[in-house]
Design a protein around this motif. Structure first.
Motif, mmCIF file in Angstrom:
data_model
loop_
_atom_site.group_PDB
_atom_site.id
_atom_site.type_symbol
_atom_site.label_atom_id
_atom_site.label_comp_id
_atom_site.label_asym_id
_atom_site.label_seq_id
_atom_site.Cartn_x
_atom_site.Cartn_y
_atom_site.Cartn_z
ATOM 1 N N ARG A 80 10.825 -2.291 9.296
ATOM 2 C CA ARG A 80 11.592 -2.267 8.041
ATOM 3 C C ARG A 80 10.627 -2.301 6.862
ATOM 4 N N LEU A 82 10.137 -1.325 2.705
ATOM 5 C CA LEU A 82 10.889 -1.058 1.468
ATOM 6 C C LEU A 82 9.995 -0.358 0.438
ATOM 7 N N CYS A 83 10.550 0.713 -0.139
ATOM 8 C CA CYS A 83 9.870 1.363 -1.256
ATOM 9 C C CYS A 83 10.400 0.709 -2.529
ATOM 10 N N CYS A 86 12.148 3.012 -5.421
ATOM 11 C CA CYS A 86 13.536 3.490 -5.382
ATOM 12 C C CYS A 86 14.422 2.674 -4.442
ATOM 13 N N ASN A 87 13.876 1.578 -3.892
ATOM 14 C CA ASN A 87 14.618 0.667 -3.011
ATOM 15 C C ASN A 87 15.106 1.292 -1.702
ATOM 16 N N LYS A 88 14.490 2.363 -1.265
ATOM 17 C CA LYS A 88 14.861 2.945 0.029
ATOM 18 C C LYS A 88 14.137 2.210 1.147
ATOM 19 N N LEU A 89 14.812 2.162 2.314
ATOM 20 C CA LEU A 89 14.213 1.482 3.465
ATOM 21 C C LEU A 89 13.736 2.494 4.498
ATOM 22 N N PHE A 90 12.675 2.139 5.218
ATOM 23 C CA PHE A 90 12.098 3.044 6.222
ATOM 24 C C PHE A 90 11.789 2.276 7.502
ATOM 25 N N ILE A 96 7.319 5.720 5.443
ATOM 26 C CA ILE A 96 7.267 5.351 4.008
ATOM 27 C C ILE A 96 6.072 6.061 3.346
ATOM 28 N N HIS A 99 7.248 9.477 2.560
ATOM 29 C CA HIS A 99 8.128 9.364 1.394
ATOM 30 C C HIS A 99 7.321 9.235 0.096
ATOM 31 N N ARG A 103 7.848 11.864 -2.766
ATOM 32 C CA ARG A 103 8.669 11.448 -3.922
ATOM 33 C C ARG A 103 7.925 10.777 -5.060
#
Ligand SMILES: [Zn+2]
Length: 203
Positions: A80, A82-83, A86-90, A96, A99, A103
């Motif tokens: 788990r 977290l970026c 942008c608060n996206k999870l990977f 990540i 990402h 991005r």
């Protein structure tokens, strides 16, 4: 007015393309290995004496192209990530990282002083440091025949290569010694490369 807009779009596109090329050509994984080596080997001395890393040093956070991105990756658990942009999870660091490349390349440090730490892999022996998880103390980057370097994929180095690596390591670390610090602390930092080598002979 129209021409100015077109010019702006062209410049913006060129900057974006160069950031993509930069992140594709600089290995994140190997940069992380070199960065971690410095952090584990030397950051305690800097923290203990409240020193800052000079900008001449390749390990200065102002120069590491991935510094901001690494700071904005939060490992919650092994699967788990977290970026923070942008608060996206990977599910993994691998995803990540992709990402970040896709991005958030606008957050790379990209100027005439920026450094790709993976370019220093041959000096800091990423091939050795990358080995199976071991405690940091048990890894000697200048070892010629440890259990790690005996593996087929690891490059075994001779005495002459060892001397060259030590000398390159020393000149890099020398740039990282802050100005106006006490002599004993200066020597402690400068001797980091040779002390690692000394460990080899003491085993
Ligand atoms: Zn993101």
């Amino acid at each position: 007015m129209m021409n100015i807009n077109i010019l702006f779009i062209v410049i913006w596109s060129l900057l974006n393309i160069s950031s993509v090329i930069l992140s594709k050509s600089c290995s994140r994984e190997n940069s992380r290995i070199v960065r971690d080596y410095f952090r584990k080997a030397l950051s305690s001395i800097y923290e203990k004496h409240d020193l800052s890393i000079p900008v001449e040093c390749i390990f200065s956070s102002k120069r590491d192209i991935y510094y901001h991105q690494e700071l904005n990756k939060i490992k919650i658990t092994d699967n788990r990530w977290l970026c923070q942009y942008c608060n996206k999870l990977f599910y993994s660091e691998y995803y990540i990282d992709i990402h970040m490349s896709n991005r958030h390349n606008d957050t790379l440090i990209h100027d005439e002083q920026s450094v790709c730490l993976s370019d220093y892999c041959s000096i800091f022996r990423c091939d050795v440091l990358k080995g199976p998880k071991k405690s940091f103390q048990s890894i000697n980057i200048f070892t010629r025949n440890s259990d790690v370097t005996k593996r087929k994929s690891k490059k075994i180095i001779n005495e002459q290569q060892l001397t060259i690596l030590r000398s390159r390591c020393a000149s890099i670390i020398n740039e990282c010694v802050p100005h106006n610090i006490k002599h004993d602390i200066r020597v402690k930092i400068q001797r980091k490369c040779s002390s690692l080598h000394y460990k080899y002979f003491s085993h």
